[in-house]
Scaffold this motif. Structure first.
Motif, PDB file in Angstrom:
ATOM      1  N   HIS A 116       0.830  -1.214   0.000  1.00 51.55           N
ATOM      2  CA  HIS A 116       0.000   0.000   0.000  1.00 51.55           C
ATOM      3  C   HIS A 116       0.859   1.256   0.000  1.00 51.55           C
ATOM      4  CE1 HIS A 116      -4.535  -0.523   0.985  1.00 51.55           C
ATOM      5  NE2 HIS A 116      -4.168  -1.209  -0.062  1.00 51.55           N
ATOM      6  N   TYR A 117       2.033   1.176   0.618  1.00 49.22           N
ATOM      7  CA  TYR A 117       2.950   2.322   0.554  1.00 49.22           C
ATOM      8  C   TYR A 117       3.311   2.607  -0.899  1.00 49.22           C
ATOM      9  CZ  TYR A 117       7.241   5.026   0.752  1.00 49.22           C
ATOM     10  OH  TYR A 117       8.203   5.996   0.530  1.00 49.22           O
ATOM     11  N   LEU A 118       3.665   1.573  -1.648  1.00 47.11           N
ATOM     12  CA  LEU A 118       4.039   1.758  -3.048  1.00 47.11           C
ATOM     13  C   LEU A 118       2.866   2.258  -3.883  1.00 47.11           C
ATOM     14  CD1 LEU A 118       6.333  -1.329  -3.756  1.00 47.11           C
ATOM     15  CD2 LEU A 118       7.003   1.077  -3.587  1.00 47.11           C
ATOM     16  N   LEU A 119       1.668   1.790  -3.562  1.00 40.93           N
ATOM     17  CA  LEU A 119       0.492   2.255  -4.279  1.00 40.93           C
ATOM     18  C   LEU A 119       0.278   3.747  -4.035  1.00 40.93           C
ATOM     19  CD1 LEU A 119      -2.027   1.685  -5.976  1.00 40.93           C
ATOM     20  CD2 LEU A 119      -3.216   1.051  -3.860  1.00 40.93           C
ATOM     21  N   GLY A 120       0.378   4.163  -2.784  1.00 41.59           N
ATOM     22  CA  GLY A 120       0.225   5.570  -2.457  1.00 41.59           C
ATOM     23  C   GLY A 120       1.312   6.417  -3.087  1.00 41.59           C
ATOM     24  N   ARG A 121       2.524   5.884  -3.119  1.00 40.78           N
ATOM     25  CA  ARG A 121       3.632   6.625  -3.716  1.00 40.78           C
ATOM     26  C   ARG A 121       3.401   6.828  -5.215  1.00 40.78           C
ATOM     27  NH1 ARG A 121       8.830   6.347  -6.029  1.00 40.78           N
ATOM     28  NH2 ARG A 121      10.359   7.669  -4.957  1.00 40.78           N
ATOM     29  N   LYS A 122       2.853   5.812  -5.872  1.00 40.03           N
ATOM     30  CA  LYS A 122       2.588   5.909  -7.312  1.00 40.03           C
ATOM     31  C   LYS A 122       1.553   7.005  -7.592  1.00 40.03           C
ATOM     32  CE  LYS A 122       1.156   3.265 -11.370  1.00 40.03           C
ATOM     33  NZ  LYS A 122       0.257   4.336 -11.839  1.00 40.03           N
ATOM     34  N   VAL A 123       0.488   7.039  -6.799  1.00 37.34           N
ATOM     35  CA  VAL A 123      -0.537   8.058  -6.989  1.00 37.34           C
ATOM     36  C   VAL A 123       0.054   9.448  -6.769  1.00 37.34           C
ATOM     37  CG1 VAL A 123      -2.701   8.991  -6.073  1.00 37.34           C
ATOM     38  CG2 VAL A 123      -2.440   6.517  -6.396  1.00 37.34           C
ATOM     39  N   TRP A 124       0.901   9.556  -5.761  1.00 34.79           N
ATOM     40  CA  TRP A 124       1.555  10.838  -5.467  1.00 34.79           C
ATOM     41  C   TRP A 124       2.466  11.257  -6.618  1.00 34.79           C
ATOM     42  CZ3 TRP A 124       6.973  11.207  -4.063  1.00 34.79           C
ATOM     43  CH2 TRP A 124       7.374  12.500  -3.724  1.00 34.79           C
ATOM     44  N   ARG A 125       3.269  10.318  -7.122  1.00 36.07           N
ATOM     45  CA  ARG A 125       4.180  10.628  -8.224  1.00 36.07           C
ATOM     46  C   ARG A 125       3.399  11.038  -9.474  1.00 36.07           C
ATOM     47  NH1 ARG A 125       9.479   9.138  -8.932  1.00 36.07           N
ATOM     48  NH2 ARG A 125       8.980   8.619 -11.090  1.00 36.07           N
ATOM     49  N   ASP A 126       2.324  10.323  -9.761  1.00 33.29           N
ATOM     50  CA  ASP A 126       1.513  10.650 -10.936  1.00 33.29           C
ATOM     51  C   ASP A 126       0.943  12.058 -10.822  1.00 33.29           C
ATOM     52  OD1 ASP A 126       2.054   8.164 -11.954  1.00 33.29           O
ATOM     53  OD2 ASP A 126       0.096   7.298 -11.431  1.00 33.29           O
ATOM     54  N   GLY A 127       0.648  12.471  -9.586  1.00 32.60           N
ATOM     55  CA  GLY A 127       0.102  13.797  -9.369  1.00 32.60           C
ATOM     56  C   GLY A 127       1.116  14.901  -9.587  1.00 32.60           C
ATOM     57  N   LEU A 128       2.412  14.554  -9.627  1.00 28.47           N
ATOM     58  CA  LEU A 128       3.465  15.553  -9.833  1.00 28.47           C
ATOM     59  C   LEU A 128       3.770  15.790 -11.311  1.00 28.47           C
ATOM     60  CD1 LEU A 128       6.091  14.549  -7.094  1.00 28.47           C
ATOM     61  CD2 LEU A 128       4.353  16.354  -6.979  1.00 28.47           C
ATOM     62  N   ARG A 129       3.235  14.962 -12.172  1.00 30.07           N
ATOM     63  CA  ARG A 129       3.532  15.091 -13.600  1.00 30.07           C
ATOM     64  C   ARG A 129       3.089  16.466 -14.111  1.00 30.07           C
ATOM     65  NH1 ARG A 129       1.619   9.171 -15.963  1.00 30.07           N
ATOM     66  NH2 ARG A 129       3.276   7.949 -14.951  1.00 30.07           N
ATOM     67  N   GLY A 130       3.981  17.077 -14.869  1.00 30.17           N
ATOM     68  CA  GLY A 130       3.676  18.376 -15.429  1.00 30.17           C
ATOM     69  C   GLY A 130       3.922  19.538 -14.492  1.00 30.17           C
ATOM     70  N   THR A 131       4.429  19.252 -13.276  1.00 29.55           N
ATOM     71  CA  THR A 131       4.725  20.315 -12.322  1.00 29.55           C
ATOM     72  C   THR A 131       6.236  20.460 -12.194  1.00 29.55           C
ATOM     73  OG1 THR A 131       4.883  18.932 -10.320  1.00 29.55           O
ATOM     74  CG2 THR A 131       2.676  19.574 -11.058  1.00 29.55           C
ATOM     75  N   GLU A 132       6.671  21.521 -11.523  1.00 25.56           N
ATOM     76  CA  GLU A 132       8.106  21.754 -11.343  1.00 25.56           C
ATOM     77  C   GLU A 132       8.740  20.743 -10.405  1.00 25.56           C
ATOM     78  OE1 GLU A 132       7.649  25.111  -7.783  1.00 25.56           O
ATOM     79  OE2 GLU A 132       8.377  25.695  -9.762  1.00 25.56           O
ATOM     80  N   ASP A 133       7.922  19.985  -9.670  1.00 22.68           N
ATOM     81  CA  ASP A 133       8.431  18.987  -8.730  1.00 22.68           C
ATOM     82  C   ASP A 133       8.476  17.590  -9.346  1.00 22.68           C
ATOM     83  OD1 ASP A 133       8.700  20.840  -6.621  1.00 22.68           O
ATOM     84  OD2 ASP A 133       6.573  20.641  -6.133  1.00 22.68           O
ATOM     85  N   ALA A 134       8.195  17.470 -10.632  1.00 24.13           N
ATOM     86  CA  ALA A 134       8.107  16.162 -11.269  1.00 24.13           C
ATOM     87  C   ALA A 134       9.397  15.362 -11.161  1.00 24.13           C
ATOM     88  CB  ALA A 134       7.718  16.320 -12.737  1.00 24.13           C
ATOM     89  N   GLY A 135      10.547  16.051 -11.137  1.00 18.08           N
ATOM     90  CA  GLY A 135      11.822  15.353 -11.072  1.00 18.08           C
ATOM     91  C   GLY A 135      12.348  15.157  -9.675  1.00 18.08           C
ATOM     92  N   PHE A 136      11.555  15.542  -8.674  1.00 24.15           N
ATOM     93  CA  PHE A 136      12.030  15.472  -7.291  1.00 24.15           C
ATOM     94  C   PHE A 136      12.130  14.068  -6.713  1.00 24.15           C
ATOM     95  CE2 PHE A 136      10.256  15.102  -2.934  1.00 24.15           C
ATOM     96  CZ  PHE A 136      11.419  15.373  -2.233  1.00 24.15           C
ATOM     97  N   PRO A 137      11.084  13.221  -6.864  1.00 21.14           N
ATOM     98  CA  PRO A 137      11.126  11.930  -6.172  1.00 21.14           C
ATOM     99  C   PRO A 137      12.240  11.023  -6.674  1.00 21.14           C
ATOM    100  CG  PRO A 137       8.915  12.445  -6.984  1.00 21.14           C
ATOM    101  CD  PRO A 137       9.864  13.385  -7.652  1.00 21.14           C
ATOM    102  N   ALA A 138      12.698  10.154  -5.788  1.00 18.76           N
ATOM    103  CA  ALA A 138      13.658   9.129  -6.202  1.00 18.76           C
ATOM    104  C   ALA A 138      12.977   8.211  -7.208  1.00 18.76           C
ATOM    105  CB  ALA A 138      14.127   8.333  -4.989  1.00 18.76           C
ATOM    106  N   PRO A 139      13.730   7.621  -8.133  1.00 17.61           N
ATOM    107  CA  PRO A 139      13.128   6.717  -9.119  1.00 17.61           C
ATOM    108  C   PRO A 139      12.358   5.585  -8.446  1.00 17.61           C
ATOM    109  CG  PRO A 139      15.400   7.230  -9.693  1.00 17.61           C
ATOM    110  CD  PRO A 139      15.181   7.777  -8.315  1.00 17.61           C
ATOM    111  N   GLN A 140      11.330   5.100  -9.123  1.00 17.40           N
ATOM    112  CA  GLN A 140      10.524   4.025  -8.564  1.00 17.40           C
ATOM    113  C   GLN A 140      11.370   2.794  -8.290  1.00 17.40           C
ATOM    114  OE1 GLN A 140       7.312   4.457  -7.742  1.00 17.40           O
ATOM    115  NE2 GLN A 140       7.416   2.445  -6.732  1.00 17.40           N
ATOM    116  N   ALA A 141      12.354   2.547  -9.130  1.00 16.17           N
ATOM    117  CA  ALA A 141      13.220   1.384  -8.928  1.00 16.17           C
ATOM    118  C   ALA A 141      13.966   1.472  -7.607  1.00 16.17           C
ATOM    119  CB  ALA A 141      14.222   1.267 -10.077  1.00 16.17           C
ATOM    120  N   THR A 142      14.325   2.688  -7.208  1.00 15.04           N
ATOM    121  CA  THR A 142      15.020   2.885  -5.930  1.00 15.04           C
ATOM    122  C   THR A 142      14.103   2.541  -4.767  1.00 15.04           C
ATOM    123  OG1 THR A 142      16.402   4.629  -6.877  1.00 15.04           O
ATOM    124  CG2 THR A 142      16.204   4.565  -4.474  1.00 15.04           C
ATOM    125  N   ALA A 143      12.859   3.006  -4.837  1.00  9.88           N
ATOM    126  CA  ALA A 143      11.890   2.708  -3.781  1.00  9.88           C
ATOM    127  C   ALA A 143      11.603   1.214  -3.716  1.00  9.88           C
ATOM    128  CB  ALA A 143      10.596   3.481  -4.032  1.00  9.88           C
TER     129      ALA A 143
END
Length: 207
Positions: free
Chosen positions: A148-175
């Motif tokens: 569920h953590y990974l599911l929540g992280r995915k939704v959060w990352r998807d919400g950053l697309r197109g914003t200035e913070d899109a490149g902030f999160p660590a890659p999904q492979a790292t998580a």
């Protein structure tokens, strides 16, 4: 880089300031933020979030990443994560509310807030205890919590697309790799192995 590392090593170890080992329940609560804490120098076995004392880093991180610059803003942010958090958006999109993502952020922010003096140690533990019933009542294992953590992280990352913070999160492979390490039964350093999920349902005791 060498100078930065030298400065880090000059800082006292967190274990010297907080020498009393956590109880099993305390470690379990701290371990809720383990998926977030994958940086070098992060502590996963103390309430203090780093292996070495670095209050300024905690203060800067809260300000830069969460715009938390006061006790009031910290308390407000924690209240928001406890009530609805990011899982409300996930519920709308997927029909599932991943509490684990919000819980991990909640514990991480609490620990950093304690580190920089926004809240006291007693207040930090009170905050962590307040989310235990919801988390322990929702999941039956660290594996479920991780999923569920990974599911929540995915939704959060998807919400950053197109914003200035899109490149902030660590890659999904790292998580993904970090969570595999936490769940690996052979990883003796994993707090999830040191504090099994079922421990929170049992009487607390010293480790």
């Amino acid at each position: 880089m060498a100078l930065t590392r030298l400065r880090e090593w000059r800082r006292p170890k967190a274990a010297r300031r907080y020498p009393v080992p956590l109880t099993m329940h305390q470690l379990w609560m701290v371990s809720l933020s383990a998926p977030v804490s994958h940086d070098r120098g992060a502590s996963r076995s103390t309430l203090y979030p780093f292996t070495r004392i670095d209050d300024d880093s905690a203060r800067r991180w809260l300000a830069d990443q969460w715009e938390i610059t006061s006790r009031e803003k910290l308390v407000g942010r924690l209240d928001g994560l406890a009530r609805t958090g990011y899982r409300a958006r996930a519920q709308q999109l997927l029909g599932v509310a991943p509490l684990a993502w919000d819980a991990a952020l909640y514990v991480d922010i609490t620990r950093r807030g304690f580190a920089c003096g926004r809240i006291t140690e007693h207040e930090a533990w009170t905050a962590l205890k307040s989310i235990v019933p919801a988390v322990a009542g929702t999941y039956a294992s660290w594996q479920e919590y991780a999923d569920h953590y990974l599911l929540g992280r995915k939704v959060w990352r998807d919400g950053l697309r197109g914003t200035e913070d899109a490149g902030f999160p660590a890659p999904q492979a790292t998580a993904d790799a970090h969570l595999r390490s936490l769940l690996d039964p052979a990883n003796r350093a994993s707090p999830w192995n040191l504090a099994p999920w079922d421990a929170i349902y049992q009487p607390d005791h010293a480790r």
